[in-house]
Design an enzyme around this catalytic site. Structure first.
Site, PDB file in Angstrom:
ATOM      1  N   LYS A 175     -10.382   6.995   1.272  1.00  0.00           N
ATOM      2  CA  LYS A 175     -10.709   5.587   0.992  1.00  0.00           C
ATOM      3  C   LYS A 175     -12.178   5.299   1.325  1.00  0.00           C
ATOM      4  O   LYS A 175     -12.744   4.334   0.829  1.00  0.00           O
ATOM      5  CB  LYS A 175      -9.806   4.644   1.805  1.00  0.00           C
ATOM      6  CG  LYS A 175      -8.370   4.562   1.263  1.00  0.00           C
ATOM      7  CD  LYS A 175      -7.564   3.457   1.938  1.00  0.00           C
ATOM      8  CE  LYS A 175      -6.150   3.370   1.391  1.00  0.00           C
ATOM      9  NZ  LYS A 175      -5.236   4.412   1.903  1.00  0.00           N
ATOM     10  N   GLU A 195      -2.892   4.652  13.435  1.00  0.00           N
ATOM     11  CA  GLU A 195      -2.587   5.898  12.721  1.00  0.00           C
ATOM     12  C   GLU A 195      -2.981   7.103  13.561  1.00  0.00           C
ATOM     13  O   GLU A 195      -2.256   8.106  13.620  1.00  0.00           O
ATOM     14  CB  GLU A 195      -3.321   5.925  11.363  1.00  0.00           C
ATOM     15  CG  GLU A 195      -2.920   7.134  10.510  1.00  0.00           C
ATOM     16  CD  GLU A 195      -3.404   7.044   9.063  1.00  0.00           C
ATOM     17  OE1 GLU A 195      -4.188   6.130   8.727  1.00  0.00           O
ATOM     18  OE2 GLU A 195      -2.988   7.907   8.263  1.00  0.00           O
ATOM     19  N   PHE A 204       1.339  -3.214   4.513  1.00  0.00           N
ATOM     20  CA  PHE A 204       1.652  -4.512   5.111  1.00  0.00           C
ATOM     21  C   PHE A 204       3.175  -4.681   5.126  1.00  0.00           C
ATOM     22  O   PHE A 204       3.871  -4.268   4.197  1.00  0.00           O
ATOM     23  CB  PHE A 204       1.051  -5.646   4.273  1.00  0.00           C
ATOM     24  CG  PHE A 204      -0.391  -5.951   4.594  1.00  0.00           C
ATOM     25  CD1 PHE A 204      -0.914  -5.746   5.864  1.00  0.00           C
ATOM     26  CD2 PHE A 204      -1.234  -6.467   3.611  1.00  0.00           C
ATOM     27  CE1 PHE A 204      -2.243  -6.046   6.156  1.00  0.00           C
ATOM     28  CE2 PHE A 204      -2.567  -6.769   3.895  1.00  0.00           C
ATOM     29  CZ  PHE A 204      -3.061  -6.554   5.164  1.00  0.00           C
ATOM     30  N   HIS A 247      -9.971   0.964  -1.216  1.00  0.00           N
ATOM     31  CA  HIS A 247      -8.525   0.785  -1.082  1.00  0.00           C
ATOM     32  C   HIS A 247      -7.910   0.294  -2.398  1.00  0.00           C
ATOM     33  O   HIS A 247      -7.972  -0.899  -2.703  1.00  0.00           O
ATOM     34  CB  HIS A 247      -8.238  -0.209   0.045  1.00  0.00           C
ATOM     35  CG  HIS A 247      -6.810  -0.180   0.516  1.00  0.00           C
ATOM     36  ND1 HIS A 247      -5.806   0.441  -0.206  1.00  0.00           N
ATOM     37  CD2 HIS A 247      -6.223  -0.678   1.630  1.00  0.00           C
ATOM     38  CE1 HIS A 247      -4.664   0.305   0.442  1.00  0.00           C
ATOM     39  NE2 HIS A 247      -4.884  -0.367   1.561  1.00  0.00           N
ATOM     40  N   HIS A 291      -3.934   7.344   5.842  1.00  0.00           N
ATOM     41  CA  HIS A 291      -3.951   6.047   5.175  1.00  0.00           C
ATOM     42  C   HIS A 291      -5.336   5.422   5.374  1.00  0.00           C
ATOM     43  O   HIS A 291      -5.904   4.873   4.441  1.00  0.00           O
ATOM     44  CB  HIS A 291      -2.838   5.149   5.720  1.00  0.00           C
ATOM     45  CG  HIS A 291      -2.703   3.878   4.960  1.00  0.00           C
ATOM     46  ND1 HIS A 291      -2.493   3.857   3.606  1.00  0.00           N
ATOM     47  CD2 HIS A 291      -2.794   2.575   5.351  1.00  0.00           C
ATOM     48  CE1 HIS A 291      -2.438   2.594   3.193  1.00  0.00           C
ATOM     49  NE2 HIS A 291      -2.618   1.798   4.218  1.00  0.00           N
ATOM     50  N   CYS A 318       0.809  -1.222   0.000  1.00  0.00           N
ATOM     51  CA  CYS A 318       0.000   0.000   0.000  1.00  0.00           C
ATOM     52  C   CYS A 318       0.840   1.269   0.000  1.00  0.00           C
ATOM     53  O   CYS A 318       0.295   2.374  -0.056  1.00  0.00           O
ATOM     54  CB  CYS A 318      -0.929  -0.004   1.204  1.00  0.00           C
ATOM     55  SG  CYS A 318      -1.784  -1.567   1.364  1.00  0.00           S
TER      56      CYS A 318
END
Lengths: 414, 89
Positions: free
Chosen positions: A336, A315, A400, A341, A304, A172
């Site tokens: 998002k 976050e 990830f 995503h 994010h 990502c």
């Protein structure tokens, strides 16, 4: 180097997107303005035993119409969908920049377009042909369609880029790393111009099964920071920026949209799926330091914000750690919630959202945020966007593996 | 022209950016501006349509593919037993 001996300043002169809520910047932004969601019933292939039946798929993209004027690249029409998205977004960005192709100084130009997974849909089709339909051969373009650097190569061929041309791959954070690398190449004088961003198109049966097995997809929708959030929703698309050294842009009389003034990247080096606060906050801190900004200079953070339980809480804590008392004064949103995503492409699409927020002094909302998670207690611009002066914007990408990349945009240099 | 030739010309036209109407058996493939990747896709389509396997390596000069007629002849040959044996050799 500049005349004063410091690193060169890097500006943005073009942007392009292909997203589930608009396949041009104008349409994408109109959807953000309207708080529209691109999530709908999954389709386009046999769903068989899938349990997650929603995604944000791009349904109104006609690659033949968008790419019919491509001349140097003779096979773009036969490429994978992820390369189509990248090519269309690059075309839009380059048109806005006013640059003419082929580029005048091809060896002083970079084309860095990443992809988290390359042509996964082609991969599955080829393997179905071989293993299920017992076909004798795969389509001859299968290999070229799959390769994760194909989008960069296609765009590089069409526009005559002969300098550094490759893909980044960091899940990502793929797009943010591509943007950061292009910026560094310009800063240090390796190139004057860089086409950067990422593209992703992986929604098929196998991808849905793999994500389903991770148990991180929501069956209902993408609701970042909300109490009801129960996972992310897969999307697809591309985002591309045209970056130039300030001198290069000025010399050709280009309209400068913004300065890309800070970039920070770190790795948690800890866990494949559980992020920590330190890695993301250090990436934000580095981006601010490089931009020579203090936390209170930032007006808007494009988070994010994946709508997974862990990311949004982590976050929030990372933002609090970096911004301290200013955290509560920030406008933060996860777009998002609207475009879902798009994996590797996220950072580039969200960079465009941040640039538009600066251009129009209007921050996009986090839709679906009816009741916030008590542990997510900052201002996420719930449901409705709002007017707000945005001089500096930050865009976060956390992947990830704990791979973090953060970009900071500011006004055009005076 | 028979069915095999018509089918092959249709496949060639499908892979041309600007399809021409004047393709005949004597037309040279180089005149059709067919490049190596196009040829790979054309071979794939022909194999799929006729259920045959055409021994072909993109690294080598393909003598069988000089003219449309030579492609038609090669396909006809492969559609017979002799061709099938040659393909295995």
């Amino acid at each position: 180097m500049t005349a004063s001996g410091g690193p060169r300043r890097v500006v943005v002169t073009g942007m392009g997107v292909v997203t589930p809520i608009g396949t041009t910047v104008a349409d994408f932004w109109a959807s953000c303005r309207a708080g529209r969601s691109g999530v709908s019933a999954l389709g386009g292939f046999p769903l068989e035993d899938l349990k997650i039946l929603i995604a944000a798929q791009i349904k109104d993209f006609d690659h033949r119409a968008r790419l019919k004027h491509f001349r140097r690249d003779k096979i773009i029409i036969h490429a994978d969908r992820y390369s189509w998205f990248a090519a269309a977004a690059a075309d839009e960005a380059i048109k806005q920049s006013g640059l003419e192709a082929p580029f005048k100084n091809p060896y002083r130009t970079a084309c860095i377009i990443g992809s988290g997974a390359g042509g996964l849909v082609t991969f599955e089709t080829a393997y179905r042909d071989l293993f299920i339909h017992n076909k004798r051969a795969t389509h001859p373009l299968t290999l070229l369609r799959i390769i994760g650097s194909s989008a960069a190569a296609h765009v590089g061929i069409e526009y005559g880029v002969k300098g550094p041309t490759f893909a980044t791959c960091s899940a990502c954070s793929t797009a943010a790393h591509a943007i950061g690398l292009g910026r560094d190449y310009i800063r240090t004088g390796l190139v004057d111009l860089a086409i950067v961003g990422a593209s992703e198109s992986v929604i098929n049966y196998g991808t849905m099964k793999a994500w389903q097995a991770m148990h991180v997809l929501s069956p209902e929708g993408c609701f970042p920071f909300a109490k009801k959030r129960n996972g992310t929703v897969l999307g697809e698309g591309a985002g591309i920026l045209v970056l130039e050294s300030e001198e290069h842009a000025r010399a050709r009389g280009a309209k400068v949209l913004a300065e890309l003034c800070g970039f920070g990247m770190t790795s948690d080096s800890k866990d494949m799926v559980n992020p920590d606060v330190e890695g993301p906050s250090e990436a934000m801190r580095l981006a601010l330091a490089e931009a020579r900004l203090s936390p209170s200079d930032i007006d808007y953070v494009n988070a994010h914000g994946t709508a997974t339980t862990i990311n949004d809480r982590n976050e929030t804590n990372a933002i609090k750690k970096v911004f301290g008392s200013h955290a509560g004064k920030l406008a933060i949103s996860s777009t998002k919630s609207m475009h879902a995503h798009p994996l590797g492409a996220g950072g580039a699409i969200e960079a465009v959202a941040s640039l538009k927020a600066m251009q129009e002094n209007w921050v996009p909302p986090t839709i679906g945020l009816d009741e916030p998670d008590p542990e997510c207690d900052l201002d996420y611009v719930p449901n409705v966007g709002r007017d707000r002066r945005v001089t500096y914007a930050m865009s976060n990408s956390f992947a990830f593996g704990g791979l973090n990349a953060v970009v900071v945009f500011g006004p055009p240099p005076a | 022209m028979d069915d095999v030739a018509t089918k092959i010309i249709d496949i060639l036209r499908k892979h041309m950016k600007e399809p021409r109407d004047d393709i005949g058996l004597n037309t040279a493939l180089t005149d059709l501006k067919i490049e190596s990747l196009d040829l790979a896709m054309i071979v794939f389509d022909i194999e799929d349509s006729f259920g045959i396997e055409i021994p072909y390596n993109a690294n080598e000069e393909a003598a069988d593919f000089k003219t449309v007629g030579s492609v038609v002849d090669r396909v006809r040959e492969l559609m017979t037993g002799a061709g099938a044996a040659a393909a295995k050799a």
